[in-house]
Design an enzyme around this catalytic site. Structure first.
Site, mmCIF file in Angstrom:
data_model
loop_
_atom_site.group_PDB
_atom_site.id
_atom_site.type_symbol
_atom_site.label_atom_id
_atom_site.label_comp_id
_atom_site.label_asym_id
_atom_site.label_seq_id
_atom_site.Cartn_x
_atom_site.Cartn_y
_atom_site.Cartn_z
ATOM 1 N N ASN A 1 -4.155 -18.822 -23.873
ATOM 2 C CA ASN A 1 -3.306 -19.175 -22.737
ATOM 3 C C ASN A 1 -2.016 -18.364 -22.723
ATOM 4 O O ASN A 1 -1.635 -17.802 -21.703
ATOM 5 C CB ASN A 1 -2.984 -20.670 -22.765
ATOM 6 N N THR B 1 12.102 0.911 22.345
ATOM 7 C CA THR B 1 11.945 -0.526 22.123
ATOM 8 C C THR B 1 10.775 -0.963 22.987
ATOM 9 O O THR B 1 10.605 -0.461 24.110
ATOM 10 C CB THR B 1 13.204 -1.331 22.509
ATOM 11 N N HIS B 2 9.957 -1.872 22.478
ATOM 12 C CA HIS B 2 8.750 -2.314 23.182
ATOM 13 C C HIS B 2 7.834 -1.121 23.499
ATOM 14 O O HIS B 2 7.047 -1.172 24.444
ATOM 15 C CB HIS B 2 9.093 -3.055 24.478
ATOM 16 N N SER C 1 -13.776 15.343 12.621
ATOM 17 C CA SER C 1 -14.861 14.518 13.131
ATOM 18 C C SER C 1 -16.194 15.184 12.822
ATOM 19 O O SER C 1 -16.316 16.414 12.853
ATOM 20 C CB SER C 1 -14.711 14.343 14.643
ATOM 21 N N LYS D 1 -11.363 17.749 16.632
ATOM 22 C CA LYS D 1 -10.551 16.614 16.197
ATOM 23 C C LYS D 1 -9.783 16.906 14.920
ATOM 24 O O LYS D 1 -10.270 17.569 14.014
ATOM 25 C CB LYS D 1 -11.430 15.375 15.978
ATOM 26 N N ASN E 1 -7.626 14.229 12.621
ATOM 27 C CA ASN E 1 -7.310 12.809 12.555
ATOM 28 C C ASN E 1 -6.324 12.486 11.436
ATOM 29 O O ASN E 1 -6.400 13.053 10.341
ATOM 30 C CB ASN E 1 -8.580 11.990 12.340
ATOM 31 N N GLU F 1 -4.449 5.842 8.847
ATOM 32 C CA GLU F 1 -5.388 4.774 9.198
ATOM 33 C C GLU F 1 -5.835 4.003 7.959
ATOM 34 O O GLU F 1 -5.896 2.764 7.971
ATOM 35 C CB GLU F 1 -6.600 5.362 9.918
ATOM 36 N N TYR G 1 -2.203 -24.861 -18.204
ATOM 37 C CA TYR G 1 -3.143 -23.766 -17.965
ATOM 38 C C TYR G 1 -4.436 -24.302 -17.363
ATOM 39 O O TYR G 1 -4.988 -25.313 -17.809
ATOM 40 C CB TYR G 1 -3.451 -23.004 -19.259
ATOM 41 N N LYS H 1 -5.269 -11.854 -12.386
ATOM 42 C CA LYS H 1 -5.571 -10.465 -12.761
ATOM 43 C C LYS H 1 -6.290 -9.728 -11.630
ATOM 44 O O LYS H 1 -5.943 -8.584 -11.308
ATOM 45 C CB LYS H 1 -6.388 -10.451 -14.064
#
Length: 468
Positions: free
Chosen positions: A113, A158-159, A280, A286, A288, A293, A320, A328
């Site tokens: 423990n 903004t937005h 791609s 492409k 990317n 991402e 415990y 873990k």
């Protein structure tokens, strides 16, 4: 053949079932705690010498054997077997194989423990500095790019709508400020995690290891835990560590989201280096931002393991419980995730090329200079509520005529409102707009330069801590 070692089971009449052992056996990646278990075992051996369980000579032999085991494990000449339930049984088995019954003496005065709690806490304290170092590399990349673009004009949003001109450095440094707070959180977490669980044994403390304060200092802690039940039953330090990791993940994801926009064909603010982009399989043209991402996706893991840990802790009887072994899995998932994404993000930011001309062109699109009109009127004595209305009318006028505020003439101004003096035109440039924001923390180039200097100093201090 290697005989399996179990640290429990003497009172049982039958051996554990295979189903039980499959559930109970630690996954292979848990054995990364071997260095921490060896380090704490050496400290415990010294404590057993102080308590009289081991002689000085026996303690030295055990410490030497544990050191050799660590070297053998590091070089790959020693590995756990399928029969080893966890890191503790693995190392005790090897120690007994090498020292005979003397190796079995090391178990006195401690429990899995307090061993388990201590091993992970040591590992996390080391991991916190590794994460900080990786974050500092990303900080270096952001600061380097910001230093190159202290006067580069850009549209602020903004937005996700054009709002006001800013310097691109100011936008980059907004992310850097968040990452600096993440490092401060790691430092603060480390201070609160400087209490050693070793010596708490199963839950009541040890009747043999009576000087845990000495072992604590040997292991780099400030002191032992105040309460032995809390020492083995608490994992709030794990949950807090995971929160910091989740916050880092959220901040990384926010930066990643901006990189998508900046590198898109529609924005074209930055061009990613070929070595930090992908293509791609069907569309040859492409390029990317896969690093961004993947980082955004991995942020969900960091948030997920925090939720998992908090859920595991909720409602446990306070001592415990095996539920705590989830600590873990959650910790290693967070550490491994950041170990992958942080270097990739740092490299992508460091190597991206900024299209300063494109940024400047867009800095005034969408009437981003409208606030300059309202502020100019307010400084001229017009109540801001009226200034807001006048500015709105001026924007409508520009929309109807099909041009930007920066294209207005003196006659256009007076057509909208007699209080719009030709002097206003000198304020309707992106350079004037950013220079006017000269308060502390503003986007004025002079203030941005000061911000960079302060951030560099902070990063220097954080690097000292991370490398200590």
């Amino acid at each position: 053949m290697t005989e399996p070692v179990r640290l429990w089971g003497a009172r049982f009449r039958t051996s554990p079932s295979e189903a039980l052992m499959r559930l109970s056996r630690a996954p292979g990646n848990y054995f990364r705690l071997v260095p921490e278990d060896l380090k704490s075992s050496i400290a415990h051996a010294r404590e057993l010498v102080r308590s009289g369980i081991l002689t000085q000579e026996e303690g030295g032999r055990i410490a030497d054997a544990l050191t050799t085991i660590g070297k053998d494990y590091a070089t790959g000449t020693l590995a756990p077997s399928q029969a080893d339930e966890d890191v503790h049984t693995f190392l005790e088995r090897v120690l007994v194989e090498r020292l005979g019954s003397l190796g079995g003496k090391l178990r006195a005065g401690r429990s899995r423990n307090d061993q388990a709690a201590n091993d992970l806490k040591l590992h996390l304290r080391s991991a916190a500095k590794q994460i900080a170092n990786a974050l500092l590399a990303l900080q270096d990349a952001l600061i380097a790019q910001a230093s190159e673009h202290q006067s580069t004009l850009a549209p602020g949003f903004t937005h996700l709508q054009p709002a006001q001109p800013v310097t691109f450095a100011h936008q980059l440094l907004a992310h850097a400020q968040g990452f600096s707070r993440d490092i401060e959180r790691l430092q603060d977490w480390d201070r609160r995690s400087s209490r050693s669980p070793l010596g708490a044994a199963a839950l009541a403390g040890s009747a043999i290891a009576l000087n845990p304060e000495i072992s604590a200092l040997e292991l780099g802690y400030d002191a032992p835990c105040e309460n032995s039940i809390d020492a083995v039953g608490s994992r709030d330090h794990v949950a807090e560590f995971l929160f910091v990791c989740a916050m880092i993940g959220a901040n990384l994801s926010r930066l990643a989201e901006e990189v998508f926009l900046w590198s898109s064909r529609q924005f074209r603010w930055v061009t990613l280096d070929d070595s930090y982009a992908t293509g791609s399989s069907i569309m040859p043209q492409k390029k990317n931002a896969d690093i961004a991402e993947l980082t955004r996706g991995r942020a969900s893991r960091l948030i997920g393991v925090l939720n998992a840990m908090l859920t595991a802790l909720k409602g446990l009887p306070f001592a415990y419980n095996r539920d705590l072994s989830e600590d873990k899995w959650a910790s290693f998932e967070a550490i491994d995730t950041l170990d992958l994404v942080l270097p990739a993000m740092a490299g992508m930011i460091a190597t991206m090329r900024v299209n300063a001309d494109r940024l400047k062109t867009q800095s005034t699109e969408g009437f981003t200079l409208a606030t300059e009109v309202a502020d100019w009127l307010a400084r001229s004595g017009v109540p801001f509520s009226e200034a807001h209305e006048i500015t709105g009318a001026l924007v409508r006028y520009c929309e109807e005529k099909g041009f930007e505020l920066s294209e207005l003439t003196p006659s256009d101004l007076t057509t909208v409102d007699s209080r719009l003096d030709p002097d206003l035109l000198g304020h309707l440039t992106p350079e004037a707009a950013v220079s006017a924001r000269s308060g502390y923390g503003g986007t004025a180039p002079a203030r941005v330069s000061e911000q960079i200097a302060r951030l560099k100093e902070l990063v220097s201090h954080q690097r000292e801590w991370a490398k200590a």
